[in-house]
Design a protein around this motif. Sequence first.
Motif, PDB file in Angstrom:
ATOM      1  N   MET A   1      55.997  59.102  52.496  1.00  0.00           N
ATOM      2  CA  MET A   1      55.644  59.287  50.965  1.00  0.00           C
ATOM      3  C   MET A   1      56.586  60.507  50.508  1.00  0.00           C
ATOM      4  SD  MET A   1      51.542  59.183  51.472  1.00  0.00           S
ATOM      5  CE  MET A   1      51.191  59.952  50.044  1.00  0.00           C
ATOM      6  N   LEU A   2      57.119  61.361  51.478  1.00  0.00           N
ATOM      7  CA  LEU A   2      57.938  62.473  51.008  1.00  0.00           C
ATOM      8  C   LEU A   2      59.162  61.820  50.572  1.00  0.00           C
ATOM      9  CD1 LEU A   2      58.027  65.429  50.482  1.00  0.00           C
ATOM     10  CD2 LEU A   2      58.571  65.843  52.761  1.00  0.00           C
ATOM     11  N   LEU A   3      59.628  60.748  51.383  1.00  0.00           N
ATOM     12  CA  LEU A   3      61.020  60.415  50.856  1.00  0.00           C
ATOM     13  C   LEU A   3      60.955  59.854  49.423  1.00  0.00           C
ATOM     14  CD1 LEU A   3      62.472  58.771  54.293  1.00  0.00           C
ATOM     15  CD2 LEU A   3      63.275  60.834  52.910  1.00  0.00           C
ATOM     16  N   GLN A   4      59.677  58.978  49.548  1.00  0.00           N
ATOM     17  CA  GLN A   4      59.335  58.195  48.071  1.00  0.00           C
ATOM     18  C   GLN A   4      59.430  59.484  46.888  1.00  0.00           C
ATOM     19  OE1 GLN A   4      55.855  56.117  48.733  1.00  0.00           O
ATOM     20  NE2 GLN A   4      57.039  54.232  49.145  1.00  0.00           N
ATOM     21  N   LEU A   5      58.771  60.529  47.215  1.00  0.00           N
ATOM     22  CA  LEU A   5      58.724  61.668  46.242  1.00  0.00           C
ATOM     23  C   LEU A   5      60.330  61.894  45.769  1.00  0.00           C
ATOM     24  CD1 LEU A   5      57.285  63.733  44.620  1.00  0.00           C
ATOM     25  CD2 LEU A   5      57.127  64.863  46.491  1.00  0.00           C
ATOM     26  N   LEU A  44      67.126  71.867  46.892  1.00  0.00           N
ATOM     27  CA  LEU A  44      66.123  71.493  47.430  1.00  0.00           C
ATOM     28  C   LEU A  44      65.661  69.993  48.004  1.00  0.00           C
ATOM     29  CD1 LEU A  44      64.029  74.158  45.365  1.00  0.00           C
ATOM     30  CD2 LEU A  44      64.496  74.232  47.771  1.00  0.00           C
ATOM     31  N   LEU A  45      65.992  69.175  47.156  1.00  0.00           N
ATOM     32  CA  LEU A  45      66.067  67.897  47.455  1.00  0.00           C
ATOM     33  C   LEU A  45      66.580  67.670  48.754  1.00  0.00           C
ATOM     34  CD1 LEU A  45      66.456  66.072  44.003  1.00  0.00           C
ATOM     35  CD2 LEU A  45      64.433  66.170  45.365  1.00  0.00           C
ATOM     36  N   ILE A  46      67.980  67.954  48.960  1.00  0.00           N
ATOM     37  CA  ILE A  46      68.629  67.622  50.212  1.00  0.00           C
ATOM     38  C   ILE A  46      67.869  68.539  51.271  1.00  0.00           C
ATOM     39  CG2 ILE A  46      70.797  68.343  51.659  1.00  0.00           C
ATOM     40  CD1 ILE A  46      72.364  67.920  48.661  1.00  0.00           C
ATOM     41  N   ALA A  47      67.332  69.697  51.212  1.00  0.00           N
ATOM     42  CA  ALA A  47      66.494  70.419  52.331  1.00  0.00           C
ATOM     43  C   ALA A  47      65.551  69.809  52.717  1.00  0.00           C
ATOM     44  CB  ALA A  47      66.291  71.903  51.975  1.00  0.00           C
ATOM     45  N   VAL A  52      62.485  66.335  56.301  1.00  0.00           N
ATOM     46  CA  VAL A  52      61.639  64.911  56.816  1.00  0.00           C
ATOM     47  C   VAL A  52      62.566  64.326  57.754  1.00  0.00           C
ATOM     48  CG1 VAL A  52      61.129  62.467  55.818  1.00  0.00           C
ATOM     49  CG2 VAL A  52      60.752  64.702  54.389  1.00  0.00           C
ATOM     50  N   LEU A  53      63.801  64.255  57.608  1.00  0.00           N
ATOM     51  CA  LEU A  53      64.553  63.447  58.782  1.00  0.00           C
ATOM     52  C   LEU A  53      64.352  64.187  60.140  1.00  0.00           C
ATOM     53  CD1 LEU A  53      66.504  61.244  59.706  1.00  0.00           C
ATOM     54  CD2 LEU A  53      68.371  62.974  59.227  1.00  0.00           C
ATOM     55  N   ALA A  63      63.821  53.678  65.126  1.00  0.00           N
ATOM     56  CA  ALA A  63      64.993  52.855  65.411  1.00  0.00           C
ATOM     57  C   ALA A  63      66.347  53.576  64.962  1.00  0.00           C
ATOM     58  CB  ALA A  63      64.827  51.583  64.951  1.00  0.00           C
ATOM     59  N   ALA A  64      67.431  53.374  65.632  1.00  0.00           N
ATOM     60  CA  ALA A  64      68.426  53.871  65.197  1.00  0.00           C
ATOM     61  C   ALA A  64      69.088  53.614  63.605  1.00  0.00           C
ATOM     62  CB  ALA A  64      69.721  53.585  66.114  1.00  0.00           C
ATOM     63  N   THR A  65      68.520  52.451  63.372  1.00  0.00           N
ATOM     64  CA  THR A  65      68.914  51.869  61.847  1.00  0.00           C
ATOM     65  C   THR A  65      68.092  52.551  60.685  1.00  0.00           C
ATOM     66  OG1 THR A  65      67.425  50.066  62.119  1.00  0.00           O
ATOM     67  CG2 THR A  65      69.464  49.599  62.564  1.00  0.00           C
ATOM     68  N   VAL A  66      66.795  52.991  61.248  1.00  0.00           N
ATOM     69  CA  VAL A  66      66.159  53.893  60.180  1.00  0.00           C
ATOM     70  C   VAL A  66      66.653  55.184  60.261  1.00  0.00           C
ATOM     71  CG1 VAL A  66      63.896  54.880  59.899  1.00  0.00           C
ATOM     72  CG2 VAL A  66      64.215  52.567  60.806  1.00  0.00           C
ATOM     73  N   VAL A  67      67.060  55.827  61.337  1.00  0.00           N
ATOM     74  CA  VAL A  67      67.672  57.191  61.155  1.00  0.00           C
ATOM     75  C   VAL A  67      68.901  57.234  60.581  1.00  0.00           C
ATOM     76  CG1 VAL A  67      68.723  58.967  62.627  1.00  0.00           C
ATOM     77  CG2 VAL A  67      66.668  58.014  63.460  1.00  0.00           C
TER      78      VAL A  67
END
Length: 97
Positions: A1-5, A44-47, A52-53, A63-67
């Motif tokens: 959800m945070l990535l969507q934000l 702040l978006l990059i941080a 999250v990562l 999975a490696a592809t998701v990372v």
Amino acid sequence: MLLQLIALTIPPVVVLIRLLNRSENLEWQFRKLSFGLVVSSVALLIAGAVAVLAYFVASVQLAATVVAGLLLVILGLVPLGAFLAVLYREHRKEHGP
């Protein structure tokens, strides 16, 4: 959800950059402040994306592809920051002291 934000936040930032680029009646101090706000938003978006990562890598076996996909999302924000630097230099030459 945070990535969507994070993904939903990027288009408004780009629109604000475009509006700032088109503005003709702003004093240099306000332009400088506006650029500072946009740059801090991108930073702040990059941080946030890095946090999250880091959480996903530490807590969940992804999975490696998701990372790799998450890394690409983060790296995709870097050109936006470079564009801001170029736009700032252009504005400073045109409107700055």
